[in-house]
Scaffold this motif. Structure first.
Motif, short mmCIF file in Angstrom:
data_model
loop_
_atom_site.label_atom_id
_atom_site.label_comp_id
_atom_site.label_asym_id
_atom_site.label_seq_id
_atom_site.Cartn_x
_atom_site.Cartn_y
_atom_site.Cartn_z
N GLY A 120 16.01 69.64 -37.55
CA GLY A 120 16.69 70.51 -36.61
C GLY A 120 16.68 71.97 -37.03
O GLY A 120 16.70 72.30 -38.21
N ASP A 121 16.62 72.83 -36.06
CA ASP A 121 16.66 74.27 -36.31
C ASP A 121 17.87 74.83 -35.58
O ASP A 121 18.19 74.42 -34.47
CB ASP A 121 15.37 74.91 -35.78
CG ASP A 121 15.25 76.36 -36.20
OD1 ASP A 121 15.61 76.68 -37.34
OD2 ASP A 121 14.79 77.17 -35.38
N THR A 125 19.15 80.55 -38.49
CA THR A 125 18.10 80.57 -39.52
C THR A 125 17.22 81.79 -39.30
O THR A 125 17.16 82.35 -38.22
CB THR A 125 17.25 79.28 -39.50
OG1 THR A 125 16.66 79.15 -38.21
CG2 THR A 125 18.08 78.06 -39.83
N SER A 126 16.53 82.17 -40.35
CA SER A 126 15.76 83.41 -40.28
C SER A 126 14.60 83.37 -39.29
O SER A 126 14.26 84.37 -38.69
CB SER A 126 15.24 83.77 -41.67
OG SER A 126 14.44 82.72 -42.17
N GLN A 127 13.98 82.23 -39.13
CA GLN A 127 12.86 82.12 -38.21
C GLN A 127 13.01 80.84 -37.42
O GLN A 127 13.16 79.76 -37.98
CB GLN A 127 11.54 82.12 -38.99
CG GLN A 127 10.33 82.02 -38.11
CD GLN A 127 9.04 81.97 -38.93
OE1 GLN A 127 9.06 81.99 -40.14
NE2 GLN A 127 7.92 81.91 -38.24
N SER A 128 12.96 80.95 -36.12
CA SER A 128 13.12 79.78 -35.26
C SER A 128 11.89 78.88 -35.34
O SER A 128 10.76 79.36 -35.33
CB SER A 128 13.35 80.22 -33.82
OG SER A 128 13.43 79.10 -32.99
N LYS A 146 13.82 70.83 -49.15
CA LYS A 146 14.27 71.36 -50.44
C LYS A 146 14.58 72.86 -50.36
O LYS A 146 15.50 73.34 -51.02
CB LYS A 146 13.18 71.10 -51.49
CG LYS A 146 13.63 71.26 -52.90
CD LYS A 146 12.69 70.60 -53.88
CE LYS A 146 11.41 71.37 -54.04
NZ LYS A 146 10.59 70.90 -55.15
N ASN A 147 13.83 73.57 -49.54
CA ASN A 147 13.98 75.03 -49.50
C ASN A 147 14.66 75.55 -48.24
O ASN A 147 14.73 76.76 -48.04
CB ASN A 147 12.59 75.68 -49.65
CG ASN A 147 12.00 75.38 -51.00
OD1 ASN A 147 12.64 75.60 -52.02
ND2 ASN A 147 10.79 74.85 -51.01
N HIS A 148 15.16 74.68 -47.42
CA HIS A 148 15.80 75.11 -46.18
C HIS A 148 17.07 75.88 -46.49
O HIS A 148 17.86 75.48 -47.36
CB HIS A 148 16.12 73.88 -45.31
CG HIS A 148 16.33 74.23 -43.87
ND1 HIS A 148 17.46 74.84 -43.41
CD2 HIS A 148 15.51 74.07 -42.80
CE1 HIS A 148 17.37 75.03 -42.12
NE2 HIS A 148 16.18 74.56 -41.72
N PRO A 149 17.32 77.00 -45.81
CA PRO A 149 18.50 77.82 -46.12
C PRO A 149 19.83 77.21 -45.69
O PRO A 149 20.88 77.58 -46.19
CB PRO A 149 18.24 79.12 -45.35
CG PRO A 149 17.32 78.72 -44.24
CD PRO A 149 16.47 77.60 -44.79
N GLU A 150 19.79 76.25 -44.77
CA GLU A 150 21.02 75.64 -44.27
C GLU A 150 21.37 74.41 -45.10
O GLU A 150 20.54 73.53 -45.30
CB GLU A 150 20.81 75.22 -42.81
CG GLU A 150 21.98 74.45 -42.23
CD GLU A 150 21.63 73.72 -40.94
OE1 GLU A 150 22.56 73.38 -40.21
OE2 GLU A 150 20.44 73.49 -40.68
N TRP A 151 22.63 74.34 -45.57
CA TRP A 151 23.10 73.13 -46.24
C TRP A 151 23.33 72.09 -45.15
O TRP A 151 24.04 72.33 -44.18
CB TRP A 151 24.41 73.40 -46.98
CG TRP A 151 24.84 72.20 -47.77
CD1 TRP A 151 24.59 71.98 -49.09
CD2 TRP A 151 25.57 71.05 -47.31
NE1 TRP A 151 25.10 70.77 -49.48
CE2 TRP A 151 25.71 70.17 -48.40
CE3 TRP A 151 26.09 70.66 -46.10
CZ2 TRP A 151 26.36 68.95 -48.31
CZ3 TRP A 151 26.73 69.43 -46.00
CH2 TRP A 151 26.86 68.60 -47.10
N TYR A 152 22.71 70.95 -45.30
CA TYR A 152 22.86 69.87 -44.33
C TYR A 152 22.84 68.57 -45.11
O TYR A 152 21.92 68.31 -45.89
CB TYR A 152 21.72 69.94 -43.31
CG TYR A 152 21.82 68.90 -42.22
CD1 TYR A 152 22.88 68.91 -41.31
CD2 TYR A 152 20.87 67.91 -42.09
CE1 TYR A 152 22.99 67.96 -40.32
CE2 TYR A 152 20.95 66.95 -41.11
CZ TYR A 152 22.02 66.98 -40.22
OH TYR A 152 22.12 66.03 -39.24
N GLY A 153 23.85 67.72 -44.92
CA GLY A 153 24.05 66.53 -45.72
C GLY A 153 22.85 65.62 -45.84
O GLY A 153 22.55 65.11 -46.92
N GLN A 154 22.14 65.38 -44.74
CA GLN A 154 20.97 64.50 -44.81
C GLN A 154 19.87 65.12 -45.66
O GLN A 154 19.22 64.42 -46.43
CB GLN A 154 20.46 64.17 -43.41
CG GLN A 154 21.36 63.21 -42.67
CD GLN A 154 20.84 62.89 -41.29
OE1 GLN A 154 20.12 63.68 -40.68
NE2 GLN A 154 21.21 61.72 -40.78
#
Length: 182
Positions: A120-121, A125-128, A146-154
């Motif tokens: 999901g986006d 986030t910086s770039q859609s 691993k490098n996604h800026p959003e913390w997301y539990g999954q």
């Protein structure tokens, strides 16, 4: 000499995904070669599982990390369909599988269910990437997680499963089913 049975633990066997996995395992042609157990929280579910040839193992829940580790250490394969977002218990299960490998000298496997919402986006986030079509053959989905800026539990749990598996030399697999409604 007969080949020893593979010991399989399903976490979340009384839920939708875990129950579907259990049902298919029990119907497969090699079911007789498996010793299947289910980690459950409710004692009233034990009799139903036993009637299907599944050994119920009671525990208080995923926050019982030492129990998760100890129980997993008794199995060759752990299928975690209980929660895609409980990284501590998933890591504890991988640690238990590592202990199993040390005790038996055989490979152990963690199969963890996640979900397509990892892709999901969100607008902040910086770039859609809303039009991005992801490919498990062409894209490095793990690197994205691993490098996604959003913390997301999954995503956090997926990364924890893979990295703890790499660190402890336990084979890990993440299955990403589509969103389940109903």
């Amino acid at each position: 000499m007969a080949t020893p049975k593979s010991h399989v633990l399903i976490v979340g066997a009384t839920g939708y995904i875990g129950g579907s996995i259990l049902s298919k395992l029990l119907q497969c042609s090699s079911a007789a070669e498996l010793c299947i157990s289910a980690l459950i929280r409710r004692p009233e579910q034990a009799a139903k599982l036993q009637s299907m040839g599944v050994k119920p193992v009671l525990f208080g829940g995923l926050d019982e990390l030492e129990t998760c580790k100890e129980v997993a250490s008794q199995y060759d394969v752990v299928i975690n369909a209980a929660s895609a977002s409980h990284d501590a218990s998933a890591r504890a299960m991988v640690e238990g599988l590592h202990l199993r490998q040390k005790a038996t000298g055989r490979n152990a496997y963690m199969i963890h269910t996640s979900g397509t919402s990892i892709l999901g986006d969100h607008p902040y986030t910086s770039q859609s990437h809303k039009d991005k079509i992801w490919s498990d053959e062409k894209d490095d989905v793990f690197e994205m997680e691993k490098n996604h800026p959003e913390w997301y539990g999954q995503r956090v749990t997926d990364v924890s499963v893979v990295e703890s598996g790499q660190w402890l030399d336990v084979r890990t697999y993440i299955v990403v089913p589509p969103t389940i409604c109903g």
